[in-house]
Scaffold this motif. Structure first.
Motif, mmCIF file in Angstrom:
data_model
loop_
_atom_site.group_PDB
_atom_site.id
_atom_site.type_symbol
_atom_site.label_atom_id
_atom_site.label_comp_id
_atom_site.label_asym_id
_atom_site.label_seq_id
_atom_site.Cartn_x
_atom_site.Cartn_y
_atom_site.Cartn_z
ATOM 1 N N ARG A 144 0.854 -1.142 -0.144
ATOM 2 C CA ARG A 144 -0.113 -0.005 -0.093
ATOM 3 C C ARG A 144 1.045 1.095 -0.054
ATOM 4 N NH1 ARG A 144 -1.760 -4.774 0.578
ATOM 5 N NH2 ARG A 144 -1.512 -4.934 2.935
ATOM 6 N N LEU A 145 2.079 1.225 0.755
ATOM 7 C CA LEU A 145 2.987 2.481 0.827
ATOM 8 C C LEU A 145 3.347 2.520 -0.644
ATOM 9 C CD1 LEU A 145 4.240 4.402 2.448
ATOM 10 C CD2 LEU A 145 5.762 2.433 3.344
ATOM 11 N N THR A 146 3.727 1.428 -1.232
ATOM 12 C CA THR A 146 4.361 1.203 -2.473
ATOM 13 C C THR A 146 3.525 2.133 -3.470
ATOM 14 O OG1 THR A 146 5.671 -0.411 -1.944
ATOM 15 C CG2 THR A 146 5.470 0.045 -4.200
ATOM 16 N N TRP A 147 2.368 1.824 -3.289
ATOM 17 C CA TRP A 147 1.156 2.562 -4.388
ATOM 18 C C TRP A 147 1.240 4.180 -3.794
ATOM 19 C CZ3 TRP A 147 -4.385 0.800 -4.966
ATOM 20 C CH2 TRP A 147 -4.688 -0.299 -5.854
ATOM 21 N N LEU A 148 1.152 4.562 -2.860
ATOM 22 C CA LEU A 148 1.288 5.922 -2.491
ATOM 23 C C LEU A 148 2.405 6.638 -2.965
ATOM 24 C CD1 LEU A 148 -0.561 5.807 0.989
ATOM 25 C CD2 LEU A 148 -1.838 6.287 -0.993
#
Length: 300
Positions: free
Chosen positions: A171-175
């Motif tokens: 999820r952090l990678t997406w952001l």
């Protein structure tokens, strides 16, 4: 001319490991994956064979001159140690995210791979989904006002999978991939042991000082899903754009990318950008964990 072949071993045969074995045994025709040859798999459990793949010991995998690359699909907790062993043995490594459960370890491993001139590739299939590719197109060029990414999922064993900022690093990678570099402004975590429930809430700022929130929530019976609410100067995006199904599986796409790196077909710029993103996300995951584990500050 004999085309270059890379002998590979799969370490760990959970869901990802089995997908890896399947994809290595059935590479896409005329894709970079045709340069990978599965020579066996390593597991603590004893299987004998899986399809035509044979089980080999860890020692043999590390010593073998025929094995040039390892696919590491063990539980998160053991990634760091397994990567280290294979890099020390002079092998290229593909590992499922997160590559390690501390930023320090990740930086050390990356340095080691560079010193030994080996490819260290971290799988990020969440960036390869059609849903994500469409979302990225949709977000491109828009001015963010504020946003939230809320993930729910089933309970994880943290002893094996690590702190939620690491196990949920997809999820952090997406952001980071959507909105550029982020700074953590605060992070908290609520845990209800008796209910086996956990909710981590992280507040970020973009480089333009716009607020982003990431919520990672897990509990018994919770459906695995992501909800978004990204507001731009031009309006809000609350649902994922419609996306076609890809004809190529995510693990296969990732395997092709790894093979391209082994063949030297990925540009220095791309490799550098990817290294920055992966290590930056792990650095942030650590900052988040520190915020969450700080004793409550008492203001007098």
């Amino acid at each position: 001319q004999i085309s270059k072949m890379f002998g590979t071993v799969v370490v760990g045969v959970g869901i990802a490991g089995l997908a890896r074995i399947r994809d290595l045994m059935n590479p896409m025709p005329s894709s970079p994956s045709e340069h990978l040859k599965l020579l066996g798999f390593v597991s603590r459990r004893s299987f004998g064979n899986i399809n035509e793949a044979k089980q080999i010991s860890l020692e043999d995998a590390l010593k073998s001159k025929e094995i040039h690359a390892a696919f590491i699909s063990t539980e998160n907790r053991s990634h760091e140690e397994t990567i280290r062993m294979f890099l020390e043995a002079g092998k290229h490594v593909l590992v499922e995210y997160p590559m390690a459960l501390s930023a320090k370890a990740a930086h050390e491993l990356w340095e080691m791979a560079e010193q030994k001139d080996k490819v260290l590739h971290v799988e990020h299939i969440e960036l390869l989904t059609e849903e994500y590719k469409q979302l990225k197109k949709e977000v491109a060029g828009k001015d963010l006002v504020k946003g939230t990414l809320h993930f729910t999922g089933h309970v994880l064993d943290e002893n094996k999978s690590g702190f939620p900022a690491f196990s949920g690093i997809a999820r952090l990678t997406w952001l980071i991939d959507l909105f550029g570099d982020l700074t953590v402004t605060s992070a908290t975590r609520e845990k209800q042991k008796e209910k086996n429930y956990s909710r981590m809430t992280v507040h970020f700022q973009t480089a333009n000082k716009k607020p982003l929130t990431w919520i990672e929530e897990r509990g018994p019976g919770m459906r695995r899903e992501k909800k978004i609410n990204f507001c731009f100067t031009s309006g809000c995006l609350e649902n994922f754009p419609q996306a076609p199904r890809s004809s190529v599986g995510l693990f296969m796409q990732d395997q092709n990318l790894f093979a391209k790196k082994l063949l030297g077909q990925v540009s220095k710029e791309e490799l550098a950008a990817e290294k920055w993103r992966i290590l930056r996300c792990l650095d942030l995951a650590e900052v988040i964990q520190q915020y969450c584990e700080e004793p409550e500050k008492i203001y007098s």
